[in-house]
Design a protein around this motif. Structure first.
Motif, PDB file in Angstrom:
ATOM      1  N   ALA A 119       1.008  -0.843  -0.335  1.00  0.00           N
ATOM      2  CA  ALA A 119      -0.159  -0.213   0.033  1.00  0.00           C
ATOM      3  C   ALA A 119       0.945   1.334  -0.177  1.00  0.00           C
ATOM      4  CB  ALA A 119      -1.246   0.061   0.655  1.00  0.00           C
ATOM      5  N   GLY A 120       2.088   0.901   1.015  1.00  0.00           N
ATOM      6  CA  GLY A 120       2.857   2.625   0.882  1.00  0.00           C
ATOM      7  C   GLY A 120       4.020   2.816  -0.392  1.00  0.00           C
ATOM      8  N   LEU A 121       3.785   1.399  -0.859  1.00  0.00           N
ATOM      9  CA  LEU A 121       4.668   1.440  -2.299  1.00  0.00           C
ATOM     10  C   LEU A 121       4.121   1.595  -3.177  1.00  0.00           C
ATOM     11  CD1 LEU A 121       7.525  -1.257  -1.649  1.00  0.00           C
ATOM     12  CD2 LEU A 121       7.775   1.003  -1.315  1.00  0.00           C
ATOM     13  N   ALA A 122       2.568   1.796  -3.515  1.00  0.00           N
ATOM     14  CA  ALA A 122       1.710   2.228  -4.068  1.00  0.00           C
ATOM     15  C   ALA A 122       1.513   3.296  -4.811  1.00  0.00           C
ATOM     16  CB  ALA A 122       0.543   1.444  -3.745  1.00  0.00           C
ATOM     17  N   GLU A 123       1.370   3.997  -2.843  1.00  0.00           N
ATOM     18  CA  GLU A 123       1.030   5.257  -3.028  1.00  0.00           C
ATOM     19  C   GLU A 123       2.432   6.187  -3.757  1.00  0.00           C
ATOM     20  OE1 GLU A 123      -1.132   7.147  -2.276  1.00  0.00           O
ATOM     21  OE2 GLU A 123      -2.709   6.184  -1.444  1.00  0.00           O
TER      22      GLU A 123
END
Length: 215
Positions: A119-123
């Motif tokens: 989720a963090g890397l997608a953001e």
């Protein structure tokens, strides 16, 4: 993190260099500090890049684009001098191990942690792509695990989407084997999907401890 070696510079711009953080295809990365005490990561490009006729033009453009990347999950560009004898760029320093180091020392991550990482890397990639950039080198060493979540670093080979190709001036494909998309390997035009493919490979590595492709 290692001590400075005899051939390492002691200062770059207004930054005093303290330790060597690592090295990559584009240059060496140092832990630096301002006169006011702020800690930063300073990337100094390899001298042979500075000698290439079109390098500085590309570096100017890429720094300007990277400055537009604003997001919780990326390390911001703070300063740069593309016109220096040896060009350099300073970014926010992230105090934490890389994903590669964490897997080496502790093994695969729990599924819940892998989901939070994704989720963090997608953001982070959304912030990169919103600035009309492609990262092009999403891999475990470029993911740092900070106390407040993952940080995507190293836009050293990121390119503005317009006119982006997958090859360097020497004709070599740019990226990291094992995490490159098929279009990178085949030197085809790149899109944001390239970074998402690499993100999937990184998450598979985080969950299993092994890269999904051997080379």
């Amino acid at each position: 993190m290692r001590p400075l070696e005899p051939d390492d510079p002691r200062t770059i711009g207004d930054y005093r260099l303290l330790r060597r953080l690592g090295a990559g295809g584009m240059g060496r990365v140092y832990l630096g500090r301002t006169t006011g005490g702020r800690t930063v990561a300073v990337k100094v490009v390899h001298p042979h890049f500075a000698e290439q006729p079109d390098f500085r033009h590309r570096f100017h453009r890429e720094i300007a684009a990277a400055r537009r990347v604003q997001g919780t999950w990326t390390a911001p560009v703070l300063d740069a001098d593309p016109d220096a004898t040896i060009p350099w760029i300073a970014t926010g320093y992230v105090a934490g191990p890389s994903l590669a180091q964490a897997i080496d020392h502790h093994g695969p991550l729990p599924l819940r942690t892998v989901r939070a990482l994704g989720a963090g890397l997608a953001e982070a990639l959304r912030a990169v792509h919103s600035a009309d950039l492609l990262h092009r080198d999403v891999k475990p060493p470029n993911v740092l695990l900070a106390p407040d979540g993952p940080k995507l670093i190293d836009f050293g080979i990121a390119r503005a989407r317009e006119g982006t190709t997958t090859v360097t001036a020497t004709g070599a494909a740019v990226g990291s084997p094992g995490f490159m998309s098929p279009e990178q390997v085949l030197a085809q035009p790149l899109t944001p999907a390239t970074d998402l493919f690499s993100l999937g490979a990184v998450l598979a590595y985080a969950a299993t401890g092994n890269a999904p492709f051997t080379g």
